[in-house]
Design an enzyme around this catalytic site. Sequence first.
Site, short mmCIF file in Angstrom:
data_model
loop_
_atom_site.label_atom_id
_atom_site.label_comp_id
_atom_site.label_asym_id
_atom_site.label_seq_id
_atom_site.Cartn_x
_atom_site.Cartn_y
_atom_site.Cartn_z
N LYS A 89 -44.57 2.95 -14.88
CA LYS A 89 -43.45 1.78 -14.46
C LYS A 89 -43.97 0.63 -15.35
CE LYS A 89 -40.40 -0.06 -11.97
NZ LYS A 89 -39.99 -0.41 -13.22
N LYS A 114 -45.71 0.26 -20.49
CA LYS A 114 -45.20 -0.96 -20.92
C LYS A 114 -44.29 -0.49 -22.45
CE LYS A 114 -45.13 -5.46 -20.11
NZ LYS A 114 -45.33 -5.79 -18.58
N THR A 160 -40.47 -12.85 -9.08
CA THR A 160 -42.00 -13.14 -9.67
C THR A 160 -42.44 -14.46 -9.51
OG1 THR A 160 -41.44 -11.55 -11.31
CG2 THR A 160 -43.36 -12.88 -11.81
N ASN A 183 -37.69 -17.57 -16.25
CA ASN A 183 -37.52 -17.22 -15.05
C ASN A 183 -38.88 -17.39 -14.10
OD1 ASN A 183 -35.20 -16.36 -15.39
ND2 ASN A 183 -35.63 -14.15 -15.80
N SER A 186 -38.75 -4.46 -8.22
CA SER A 186 -38.48 -3.05 -8.69
C SER A 186 -38.87 -2.09 -7.75
CB SER A 186 -39.41 -2.98 -10.06
OG SER A 186 -38.88 -3.67 -11.02
#
Length: 462
Positions: free
Chosen positions: A80, A116, A201, A255, A394
């Site tokens: 992930k 990644k 985040t 963000n 996620s």
Amino acid sequence: MELKETKQLIETAMDHLSSQSNVCSSSEENQANYCSSAKEILKTTDKIVKSYIRVSTEKEGILRIPAYRIQHNNISGYYKGGIRFSEYVNEKEVENLAILMTLKNSLYRLPFGGAKGGISIDPRKFSEKELNQISRKYVQRFAPDLGPSHDIPAPDLGTNEQTIDWMVGEYKTIHPGKSYHGSFTGKSVANGGVRGRREATGIGTFLSYSWLIDDWLSEQRKQNAPNRTPQWQTLNRLFNEEEKEIRVAVQGFGNVGSITAQQAFHYEKTRHKVVAVSDRSTTLYHPNGLDIDKLITYTATHHDLPTNLEELAEARVEAHVLPAEAVLTIDADVLFLAAVEDQIVASNMADISAKVLVEGANAPISLEADDYLEKQGNIVIPDIMANAGGVIVSYLEWKQSLTEERYSKEKTHHEMAEQMIPTFEAVYQAYFSSTEKTLRFTCFTVSLRRLVDLLYRHGKLY
Ligand code: GLU
């Protein structure tokens, strides 16, 4: 922190673990051997795939762009991690970020391993049509290595829910009739994404910091005074004086940075004042504090922060305009690093005035600077602890795709906090009761301990 530094820290943390008791459910005698084979496994990356994406652009004709998907380790679950679009993307960087994902997911006990991806482009230089082509070609290239029960990408630097929606569309075309909802996370809500992901985040980053204050101010902590004197004094100076205002600086206004700044701006328990924020071209500074809500409204339409008096007037914000890098050394108590990697390194570490530093971005502080800051009595909340909000959400999105349940934004953020708190407790507890290891080192050992145990249980150690 670069790839070799991450591997170096894994090495030291594993050597440290090997001297501890009960690392895996094995006899003390075998433990040293098991730890040494676990160290070799975790310092090695499972799979590195590099490819070139050919894209026909309006301005520069046909380009061949390097693209990567790197899977570090899946002992704790499916691979992930995000896919970034950035001109700085290279193999070492992506591998480093994949390792950090393994560590981050393990630290928060998520059922995921680490991976990644990246494409070496500055997305601002491409049209929407070109970005769509690039995103779809990425999936075509890497399709055999992706999937909801194998490797699940998400957005990262320079990518967003639109990128992911395009990628899901392509994935679906390549695999007709196959399950696709759990193949990517960070999708738009209309396309099965989770509400509140964009803010997750930043909220999580601020939470990792506010938990430190709460933990510090709790009666229990005061009674069990920690052994760590310099950090003890720092926290005392910052948070125990009733009237003291905490001056916050935030690097990055995307963000993560904008939401972290907003959380600090509205934080009620202790008086926080956001004195500086920055983006890639500007730092805005005001000793009396900046109005973050107004800056967020401004950037929603203008993208970048105001850069001159006219733009500041339009945003209705008073501030001094300084160069982008000024935010790092500005006179502040707390510095959130929410931009890109390699920001605080040997050449500028002595100029940092903030005493608490929080890594909202991945790898913004080098290992040397981390050790230096620790010795100065600073506290650095490391990336794998501070920026896990995205991947935790996620996980909720992935769960949501399995059950067809739909979480509200409040439920998403509540569940995220619930998932984070046991880790904060374990890490701060271990950190404050030791005498010399950094908070980053503590996070590495907590995370690695779980990975070693899983490797042992899966019969991978000898
Ligand atoms: N890109 C984010 C990170 O670095 C999220 C990854 C994910 O959700 O898989 O943590």
